[in-house]
Design a protein around this motif. Sequence first.
Motif, mmCIF file in Angstrom:
data_model
loop_
_atom_site.group_PDB
_atom_site.id
_atom_site.type_symbol
_atom_site.label_atom_id
_atom_site.label_comp_id
_atom_site.label_asym_id
_atom_site.label_seq_id
_atom_site.Cartn_x
_atom_site.Cartn_y
_atom_site.Cartn_z
ATOM 1 N N MET A 118 -51.076 -13.811 -12.166
ATOM 2 C CA MET A 118 -51.577 -13.544 -13.999
ATOM 3 C C MET A 118 -52.462 -14.292 -13.782
ATOM 4 S SD MET A 118 -49.234 -13.975 -17.120
ATOM 5 C CE MET A 118 -49.733 -15.959 -16.857
ATOM 6 N N VAL A 119 -53.966 -13.490 -14.717
ATOM 7 C CA VAL A 119 -55.068 -15.274 -14.475
ATOM 8 C C VAL A 119 -55.094 -15.166 -16.465
ATOM 9 C CG1 VAL A 119 -56.962 -14.837 -14.253
ATOM 10 C CG2 VAL A 119 -55.644 -14.856 -12.509
ATOM 11 N N GLU A 120 -54.847 -15.781 -17.171
ATOM 12 C CA GLU A 120 -55.168 -15.399 -18.454
ATOM 13 C C GLU A 120 -56.471 -15.262 -19.267
ATOM 14 O OE1 GLU A 120 -51.557 -16.835 -20.770
ATOM 15 O OE2 GLU A 120 -52.895 -18.214 -20.956
ATOM 16 N N HIS A 121 -57.173 -14.980 -19.801
ATOM 17 C CA HIS A 121 -58.038 -15.320 -20.825
ATOM 18 C C HIS A 121 -59.778 -15.285 -20.090
ATOM 19 C CE1 HIS A 121 -56.178 -15.563 -25.162
ATOM 20 N NE2 HIS A 121 -55.447 -15.559 -23.938
ATOM 21 N N VAL A 122 -59.266 -14.025 -18.881
ATOM 22 C CA VAL A 122 -60.836 -13.920 -18.042
ATOM 23 C C VAL A 122 -61.832 -13.996 -19.471
ATOM 24 C CG1 VAL A 122 -61.229 -12.998 -16.469
ATOM 25 C CG2 VAL A 122 -58.835 -13.220 -15.866
ATOM 26 N N PRO A 123 -62.617 -14.961 -18.939
ATOM 27 C CA PRO A 123 -63.791 -14.695 -19.589
ATOM 28 C C PRO A 123 -65.233 -13.383 -18.930
ATOM 29 C CG PRO A 123 -64.170 -15.867 -18.153
ATOM 30 C CD PRO A 123 -63.138 -15.912 -18.643
ATOM 31 N N TRP A 124 -65.433 -13.178 -20.707
ATOM 32 C CA TRP A 124 -66.857 -12.120 -20.369
ATOM 33 C C TRP A 124 -66.586 -10.785 -19.318
ATOM 34 C CZ3 TRP A 124 -67.967 -17.264 -19.581
ATOM 35 C CH2 TRP A 124 -67.608 -17.504 -20.475
ATOM 36 N N VAL A 125 -65.989 -9.760 -20.358
ATOM 37 C CA VAL A 125 -64.957 -8.551 -19.248
ATOM 38 C C VAL A 125 -66.107 -7.393 -19.820
ATOM 39 C CG1 VAL A 125 -63.178 -7.421 -18.384
ATOM 40 C CG2 VAL A 125 -62.797 -9.776 -19.212
ATOM 41 N N LEU A 182 -53.098 -20.335 -17.051
ATOM 42 C CA LEU A 182 -52.969 -20.129 -18.241
ATOM 43 C C LEU A 182 -53.918 -21.014 -18.857
ATOM 44 C CD1 LEU A 182 -49.540 -22.260 -18.187
ATOM 45 C CD2 LEU A 182 -49.992 -19.638 -18.438
ATOM 46 N N ALA A 183 -54.290 -20.160 -19.914
ATOM 47 C CA ALA A 183 -55.620 -21.130 -20.689
ATOM 48 C C ALA A 183 -54.992 -21.688 -21.566
ATOM 49 C CB ALA A 183 -56.280 -20.180 -21.451
ATOM 50 N N VAL A 184 -55.558 -23.035 -22.045
ATOM 51 C CA VAL A 184 -55.382 -24.357 -22.528
ATOM 52 C C VAL A 184 -55.465 -24.245 -24.316
ATOM 53 C CG1 VAL A 184 -54.504 -26.304 -22.748
ATOM 54 C CG2 VAL A 184 -54.480 -25.284 -20.357
ATOM 55 N N ALA A 185 -54.715 -24.777 -25.079
ATOM 56 C CA ALA A 185 -55.728 -24.840 -26.638
ATOM 57 C C ALA A 185 -55.170 -26.042 -26.750
ATOM 58 C CB ALA A 185 -54.220 -23.884 -27.482
ATOM 59 N N ARG A 186 -54.450 -27.196 -26.037
ATOM 60 C CA ARG A 186 -53.554 -28.189 -26.130
ATOM 61 C C ARG A 186 -52.725 -28.956 -25.699
ATOM 62 N NH1 ARG A 186 -50.050 -29.434 -31.528
ATOM 63 N NH2 ARG A 186 -48.728 -27.768 -31.328
ATOM 64 N N SER A 240 -62.579 -11.644 -24.496
ATOM 65 C CA SER A 240 -61.574 -12.128 -23.029
ATOM 66 C C SER A 240 -60.150 -11.235 -22.910
ATOM 67 C CB SER A 240 -61.595 -13.540 -22.993
ATOM 68 O OG SER A 240 -60.553 -14.079 -24.402
ATOM 69 N N MET A 241 -59.362 -11.589 -21.513
ATOM 70 C CA MET A 241 -58.235 -10.516 -21.505
ATOM 71 C C MET A 241 -57.939 -11.565 -20.285
ATOM 72 S SD MET A 241 -59.383 -7.118 -19.848
ATOM 73 C CE MET A 241 -58.430 -6.274 -19.852
ATOM 74 N N THR A 242 -56.548 -11.269 -20.353
ATOM 75 C CA THR A 242 -55.381 -11.394 -19.899
ATOM 76 C C THR A 242 -55.182 -10.053 -18.176
ATOM 77 O OG1 THR A 242 -54.324 -13.333 -21.286
ATOM 78 C CG2 THR A 242 -53.232 -12.604 -19.256
ATOM 79 N N MET A 243 -55.088 -10.639 -17.391
ATOM 80 C CA MET A 243 -55.285 -9.956 -15.528
ATOM 81 C C MET A 243 -53.876 -10.129 -15.528
ATOM 82 S SD MET A 243 -58.955 -9.157 -14.984
ATOM 83 C CE MET A 243 -60.538 -8.498 -15.890
ATOM 84 N N ALA A 244 -53.096 -9.369 -14.824
ATOM 85 C CA ALA A 244 -52.332 -9.250 -14.433
ATOM 86 C C ALA A 244 -52.163 -8.365 -12.921
ATOM 87 C CB ALA A 244 -50.961 -9.215 -15.387
ATOM 88 N N ASN A 245 -51.263 -7.747 -12.166
ATOM 89 C CA ASN A 245 -50.532 -6.757 -11.310
ATOM 90 C C ASN A 245 -50.381 -5.790 -12.379
ATOM 91 O OD1 ASN A 245 -48.260 -9.248 -11.480
ATOM 92 N ND2 ASN A 245 -47.459 -7.176 -11.036
ATOM 93 N N GLN A 246 -50.732 -4.430 -12.008
ATOM 94 C CA GLN A 246 -49.357 -3.672 -12.208
ATOM 95 C C GLN A 246 -48.006 -3.404 -12.181
ATOM 96 O OE1 GLN A 246 -51.720 -1.610 -14.841
ATOM 97 N NE2 GLN A 246 -53.261 -3.048 -14.124
ATOM 98 N N ASP A 247 -47.464 -2.526 -13.127
ATOM 99 C CA ASP A 247 -46.358 -2.127 -12.995
ATOM 100 C C ASP A 247 -45.606 -1.454 -11.276
ATOM 101 O OD1 ASP A 247 -45.349 -3.752 -15.426
ATOM 102 O OD2 ASP A 247 -45.377 -1.360 -16.092
ATOM 103 N N TYR A 248 -47.006 -0.984 -10.702
ATOM 104 C CA TYR A 248 -46.908 -0.071 -9.634
ATOM 105 C C TYR A 248 -47.105 -1.293 -8.654
ATOM 106 C CZ TYR A 248 -51.457 0.636 -10.872
ATOM 107 O OH TYR A 248 -52.656 1.232 -11.440
ATOM 108 N N GLU A 249 -47.501 -2.417 -9.018
ATOM 109 C CA GLU A 249 -48.416 -3.228 -7.641
ATOM 110 C C GLU A 249 -46.985 -4.520 -7.130
ATOM 111 O OE1 GLU A 249 -52.889 -3.736 -7.980
ATOM 112 O OE2 GLU A 249 -51.816 -4.833 -9.572
ATOM 113 N N ASP A 250 -47.087 -5.104 -6.174
ATOM 114 C CA ASP A 250 -45.661 -5.298 -5.419
ATOM 115 C C ASP A 250 -45.863 -7.141 -5.584
ATOM 116 O OD1 ASP A 250 -44.193 -3.113 -5.104
ATOM 117 O OD2 ASP A 250 -44.285 -3.090 -3.336
ATOM 118 N N LYS A 251 -47.468 -7.058 -5.358
ATOM 119 C CA LYS A 251 -47.621 -8.526 -5.255
ATOM 120 C C LYS A 251 -48.136 -9.288 -7.156
ATOM 121 C CE LYS A 251 -50.481 -11.921 -3.056
ATOM 122 N NZ LYS A 251 -51.564 -12.249 -2.043
#
Length: 491
Positions: free
Chosen positions: A352-359, A156-160, A338-349
């Motif tokens: 979630m990785v929030e706000h991955v920078p410089w994509v 998670l990316a923290v604001a405060r 920056s963007m949040t990356m997560a498993n696709q709906d068809y992936e079983d595992k």
Amino acid sequence: MSLAAALVVLRTLAALERVEPGDGDPPALSPSELQIVETHWSETGIRVRPWVPAKRVATLARGARLIVRGQVASRDSGGCHGKPWYAVYPYGFVCSEHVRRSKAPPALGSALPLAKDRRLPYDYVLTRGESAPIYASTADVLAGKPARTLGAGSNLAVARSLDVAGVPYIETVDGMLVAKQGLGWLGQGSDWVGVPLAPQPGGPAAGPAFAWTLRDKTPVYSEADRKSTQVGVLPLRARVALLEESGESDPDRYWQIAEGQWIHASNLAEVMIIEPPEGVLGDSRVRLGHDQWIDVDLGEQVLVAYRGRTPVYTTLVSSGKGSPTPRGNYPIWAKVASMTMANQDYEDKPYMVEHVPWVLLFQGHNALHGAYWHDRFGNRRSHGCVNLAPRDARFMFDWVSPVLPAAWTGFIPSELARSVVVHVRDSSLPPDQQFIQERPIGPPDPEEEKAKLELAEQRRAEAAAKAQDPLAPPEGAAAVPASVAGHAQGT
């Protein structure tokens, strides 16, 4: 806004004008009484033409300011509800409903700026427990109504930080709340950084440049033989010269790094300079100044950035492990701050990785991007993307044309023929297998994504039925079509 400030802003945006031609002749502009507008939505799109549907070519955060160069009346009630569109610098159109008048000039600088002495744009935390409730508001926390539950290992990316009824919480950049208990702080990521490559007299020569060691206490031998005298050790990621190669292939290949000093090739990430391969450059690209391309060697886990034939920067990466990064030539189809990356709906595992920078998205879900959760650069590690250390990721994001101005969150080129090409090869394979075009270029194909989800749902239904009746024979499983055999990647 003063003329001097306007000129500075226009110089900052100048690179964008060369990469985005638009579709056909642009519409005629009428004068606008507004000189500068400011976005007030959390995400505002710039379209290549003043109507919907028209390709969205950029996204901006709330508070982004734009110089207006004219306006166009809506041609219908769609998209902007009959209100005018503003033509903005350096190109494109924004709906007047999505912006408001501003007196301040556009901010200087590039997208996703960093505070002093920081490597990452945010602080990040990792969920450690089996489940962590996440809430949409303090009222929901007090009412015990979580929006959902996060599994272990979510980032998670923290604001405060804040207290809710005396309990410490973090508020994420997206405005969600999670109790601090059970969270681990990830710090500022790896301090690893690559190196610029200085121009060589007479131009660059193809072949070995240097190498980095891949393990701590890398053994150095007196001869190209493990049975010879060990004359010393080198630390992890020490830079060494590549003077002479001994042995044609593993396990007998060594590199001489100095007089009487040899290192086994398996302990080195070799930086190899190559000539521009077919497909990364063309006459039209070079003529327009689009001579950037990127070589990713999966065998060595090394990236080299080029302008034409000249290498300009190199570093270590982490490519796909369980899901290998696809070989091929891939024009970058989107830049996202920056963007949040997560498993696709068809992936079983799940992950979630929030706000991955410089994509820099180059093929489907695969991207070059910053990785703040590990320091394994030089080794395969990812779900298929090409991970970069934070400072490398920021450098590459700003280096790849066009530079995104401050408060811009994304750029989507309308012509992939103008985009920087990522050339992915694997030097550890036999020569005839090192480079093939494994995947199609561009973003994920909706039909392919739909087919993958259908196969996943079928697989899950069969697994659930089998669990209920272990003795029941499995239903006939359809063969996986070759068109959907590729696996979409995350981080």
